[in-house]
Design a protein around this motif. Structure first.
Motif, PDB file in Angstrom:
ATOM      1  N   ARG A  59       0.830  -1.216   0.000  1.00 38.18           N
ATOM      2  CA  ARG A  59       0.000   0.000   0.000  1.00 38.18           C
ATOM      3  C   ARG A  59       0.866   1.268   0.000  1.00 38.18           C
ATOM      4  NH1 ARG A  59      -3.841  -0.220   4.962  1.00 38.18           N
ATOM      5  NH2 ARG A  59      -4.531   1.736   3.992  1.00 38.18           N
ATOM      6  N   ASN A  60       2.163   1.085  -0.193  1.00 38.50           N
ATOM      7  CA  ASN A  60       3.111   2.209  -0.233  1.00 38.50           C
ATOM      8  C   ASN A  60       3.137   2.995   1.072  1.00 38.50           C
ATOM      9  OD1 ASN A  60       5.091   3.842  -1.481  1.00 38.50           O
ATOM     10  ND2 ASN A  60       3.560   5.363  -2.048  1.00 38.50           N
ATOM     11  N   LEU A  61       2.963   2.287   2.196  1.00 33.04           N
ATOM     12  CA  LEU A  61       2.969   2.945   3.498  1.00 33.04           C
ATOM     13  C   LEU A  61       4.306   2.779   4.217  1.00 33.04           C
ATOM     14  CD1 LEU A  61      -0.623   2.002   4.700  1.00 33.04           C
ATOM     15  CD2 LEU A  61       0.156   4.181   3.751  1.00 33.04           C
ATOM     16  N   VAL A  62       5.063   1.742   3.852  1.00 34.96           N
ATOM     17  CA  VAL A  62       6.402   1.542   4.405  1.00 34.96           C
ATOM     18  C   VAL A  62       7.356   1.127   3.292  1.00 34.96           C
ATOM     19  CG1 VAL A  62       5.554   0.877   6.703  1.00 34.96           C
ATOM     20  CG2 VAL A  62       6.020  -0.893   4.993  1.00 34.96           C
ATOM     21  N   VAL A  63       8.625   1.403   3.501  1.00 37.51           N
ATOM     22  CA  VAL A  63       9.692   0.935   2.610  1.00 37.51           C
ATOM     23  C   VAL A  63      10.846   0.476   3.496  1.00 37.51           C
ATOM     24  CG1 VAL A  63       9.105   2.414   0.643  1.00 37.51           C
ATOM     25  CG2 VAL A  63      10.654   3.264   2.414  1.00 37.51           C
ATOM     26  N   TYR A  64      11.798  -0.222   2.908  1.00 34.91           N
ATOM     27  CA  TYR A  64      12.949  -0.640   3.713  1.00 34.91           C
ATOM     28  C   TYR A  64      14.249  -0.260   3.016  1.00 34.91           C
ATOM     29  CZ  TYR A  64      13.578  -4.683   0.597  1.00 34.91           C
ATOM     30  OH  TYR A  64      13.794  -5.485  -0.498  1.00 34.91           O
ATOM     31  N   GLN A  65      15.274  -0.165   3.846  1.00 36.64           N
ATOM     32  CA  GLN A  65      16.631   0.063   3.374  1.00 36.64           C
ATOM     33  C   GLN A  65      17.498  -1.010   3.999  1.00 36.64           C
ATOM     34  OE1 GLN A  65      17.921   4.027   4.365  1.00 36.64           O
ATOM     35  NE2 GLN A  65      18.654   4.453   2.327  1.00 36.64           N
ATOM     36  N   GLU A  66      18.397  -1.573   3.220  1.00 37.37           N
ATOM     37  CA  GLU A  66      19.257  -2.631   3.761  1.00 37.37           C
ATOM     38  C   GLU A  66      20.423  -2.015   4.530  1.00 37.37           C
ATOM     39  OE1 GLU A  66      20.385  -5.388   0.725  1.00 37.37           O
ATOM     40  OE2 GLU A  66      18.475  -6.479   0.888  1.00 37.37           O
ATOM     41  N   GLU A  67      20.681  -2.594   5.689  1.00 39.08           N
ATOM     42  CA  GLU A  67      21.802  -2.155   6.512  1.00 39.08           C
ATOM     43  C   GLU A  67      22.731  -3.340   6.730  1.00 39.08           C
ATOM     44  OE1 GLU A  67      21.841   0.494  10.367  1.00 39.08           O
ATOM     45  OE2 GLU A  67      21.601  -1.595  10.957  1.00 39.08           O
ATOM     46  N   GLY A  72      26.228 -12.236   9.005  1.00 41.22           N
ATOM     47  CA  GLY A  72      24.961 -12.583   8.385  1.00 41.22           C
ATOM     48  C   GLY A  72      24.573 -11.647   7.258  1.00 41.22           C
ATOM     49  N   ARG A  73      23.350 -11.822   6.803  1.00 42.30           N
ATOM     50  CA  ARG A  73      22.855 -11.025   5.693  1.00 42.30           C
ATOM     51  C   ARG A  73      22.489  -9.601   6.135  1.00 42.30           C
ATOM     52  NH1 ARG A  73      18.267 -14.427   2.716  1.00 42.30           N
ATOM     53  NH2 ARG A  73      17.299 -14.104   4.755  1.00 42.30           N
ATOM     54  N   PRO A  74      22.436  -8.676   5.219  1.00 38.16           N
ATOM     55  CA  PRO A  74      22.023  -7.313   5.589  1.00 38.16           C
ATOM     56  C   PRO A  74      20.624  -7.326   6.190  1.00 38.16           C
ATOM     57  CG  PRO A  74      22.963  -7.352   3.378  1.00 38.16           C
ATOM     58  CD  PRO A  74      22.791  -8.786   3.793  1.00 38.16           C
ATOM     59  N   ALA A  75      20.406  -6.440   7.152  1.00 33.75           N
ATOM     60  CA  ALA A  75      19.084  -6.320   7.788  1.00 33.75           C
ATOM     61  C   ALA A  75      18.240  -5.317   7.016  1.00 33.75           C
ATOM     62  CB  ALA A  75      19.235  -5.865   9.234  1.00 33.75           C
ATOM     63  N   LYS A  76      16.956  -5.560   6.983  1.00 35.18           N
ATOM     64  CA  LYS A  76      16.026  -4.624   6.356  1.00 35.18           C
ATOM     65  C   LYS A  76      15.466  -3.689   7.423  1.00 35.18           C
ATOM     66  CE  LYS A  76      14.605  -7.689   2.586  1.00 35.18           C
ATOM     67  NZ  LYS A  76      13.496  -8.472   1.984  1.00 35.18           N
ATOM     68  N   LEU A  77      15.817  -2.423   7.308  1.00 32.60           N
ATOM     69  CA  LEU A  77      15.300  -1.421   8.236  1.00 32.60           C
ATOM     70  C   LEU A  77      14.083  -0.758   7.597  1.00 32.60           C
ATOM     71  CD1 LEU A  77      18.480   0.339   9.678  1.00 32.60           C
ATOM     72  CD2 LEU A  77      17.076  -1.444  10.709  1.00 32.60           C
ATOM     73  N   TRP A  78      12.934  -0.929   8.235  1.00 34.00           N
ATOM     74  CA  TRP A  78      11.679  -0.435   7.685  1.00 34.00           C
ATOM     75  C   TRP A  78      11.377   0.953   8.228  1.00 34.00           C
ATOM     76  CZ3 TRP A  78       8.865  -3.226   4.111  1.00 34.00           C
ATOM     77  CH2 TRP A  78       9.266  -4.553   3.918  1.00 34.00           C
ATOM     78  N   LYS A  79      10.823   1.795   7.376  1.00 34.60           N
ATOM     79  CA  LYS A  79      10.415   3.139   7.790  1.00 34.60           C
ATOM     80  C   LYS A  79       9.138   3.534   7.054  1.00 34.60           C
ATOM     81  CE  LYS A  79      13.218   5.635   4.378  1.00 34.60           C
ATOM     82  NZ  LYS A  79      14.246   6.679   4.195  1.00 34.60           N
ATOM     83  N   LEU A  80       8.458   4.540   7.585  1.00 35.30           N
ATOM     84  CA  LEU A  80       7.231   5.018   6.967  1.00 35.30           C
ATOM     85  C   LEU A  80       7.538   5.841   5.720  1.00 35.30           C
ATOM     86  CD1 LEU A  80       5.212   6.243  10.083  1.00 35.30           C
ATOM     87  CD2 LEU A  80       5.063   4.036   8.935  1.00 35.30           C
ATOM     88  N   THR A  81       6.613   5.830   4.774  1.00 36.75           N
ATOM     89  CA  THR A  81       6.714   6.691   3.607  1.00 36.75           C
ATOM     90  C   THR A  81       5.960   7.996   3.884  1.00 36.75           C
ATOM     91  OG1 THR A  81       4.685   5.850   2.601  1.00 36.75           O
ATOM     92  CG2 THR A  81       6.730   4.654   2.121  1.00 36.75           C
ATOM     93  N   THR A  82       6.119   8.967   3.003  1.00 33.74           N
ATOM     94  CA  THR A  82       5.374  10.214   3.159  1.00 33.74           C
ATOM     95  C   THR A  82       3.872   9.970   3.022  1.00 33.74           C
ATOM     96  OG1 THR A  82       5.740  10.667   0.811  1.00 33.74           O
ATOM     97  CG2 THR A  82       7.269  11.664   2.372  1.00 33.74           C
ATOM     98  N   ALA A  83       3.509   8.930   2.247  1.00 35.83           N
ATOM     99  CA  ALA A  83       2.083   8.602   2.099  1.00 35.83           C
ATOM    100  C   ALA A  83       1.473   8.187   3.435  1.00 35.83           C
ATOM    101  CB  ALA A  83       1.903   7.495   1.068  1.00 35.83           C
TER     102      ALA A  83
END
Length: 223
Positions: A59-67, A72-83
């Motif tokens: 629903r385009n309410l959150v996105v993630y960035q890999e850290e 181990g594998r990169p972690a997905k850090l989730w954050k809110l979108t402007t929507a």
């Protein structure tokens, strides 16, 4: 039987909506988080959190960035979108923006300044009823944060090791108006200084209008 099944489906749907709302509120207040951190906070599995996050992402309410992590594998850090901001309280932003524009167009900068001054005086009068002027600084800051939360700012207080406090506002319900009228934010800073007293220093260190995730005020007693 059909009626019971329908009620069960509706109940499950309501539970999903509540869970997703809680996840979004956590991201709003705490900033980017990975699924494991959210799972630990809510006492559920990371898989359950990921299912909610992917549903919100659709629903385009959150996105993630890999850290990248040391192991181990990169972690997905989730954050809110402007929507997602539209789902949090916004006190008639478009109306206020248009009103400010009309006042400035009709009465000029002086007229707008008078309006902001009148609003500030009203805020001060209302806040003084709730913030005990002679109380210790922590109680004054807590009372101010409670008032701001009641107005939709998702405010909290974080004591610092050096004895100072951070007043954090995780949401701005008048962001559209504040963006259109810088004087609105300056006025609120003056209100805080008036309410907390002349023995207190207040500096805004983070500002939503300037692109930060939240507004933060560093508060300390003047020695």
């Amino acid at each position: 039987m059909a009626r019971l099944q329908k009620a069960a489906r509706e109940g499950a749907h309501d539970d999903e909506l509540r869970s997703r709302r809680r996840i979004m509120e956590a991201l709003k207040i705490q900033g980017p988080q990975d699924a494991s951190a959210l799972a630990a906070q809510f006492g559920v599995s990371a898989m359950a959190i990921r299912q909610h996050l992917y549903a919100l992402a659709e629903r385009n309410l959150v996105v993630y960035q890999e850290e990248h992590r040391p192991m181990g594998r990169p972690a997905k850090l989730w954050k809110l979108t402007t929507a997602a901001d539209k789902l949090f309280e916004d006190r008639h932003g478009d109306l206020i923006v248009n009103l400010f524009g009309a006042i400035k167009g009709t009465f000029g900068d002086d007229g707008l300044e008078k309006l902001l001054s009148h609003r500030a005086r009203q805020q001060i009068a209302n806040y003084k009823l709730e913030v005990p002027a002679k109380a210790p600084l922590r109680k004054r800051v807590d009372a101010l944060a409670a008032l701001r939360s009641s107005e939709g700012y998702l405010a909290e207080v974080q004591p610092q090791k050096d004895g100072t406090f951070l007043l954090i506002e995780n949401h701005c319900p008048i962001c559209a108006a504040a963006t259109a009228c810088v004087g609105l934010c300056n006025s609120e800073l003056l209100v805080f200084r008036e309410i907390l007293g002349p023995d207190v220093k207040i500096d805004r260190t983070e500002h939503i209008v300037a692109g930060a995730r939240r507004c933060v005020y560093a508060i300390s007693e003047i020695q």
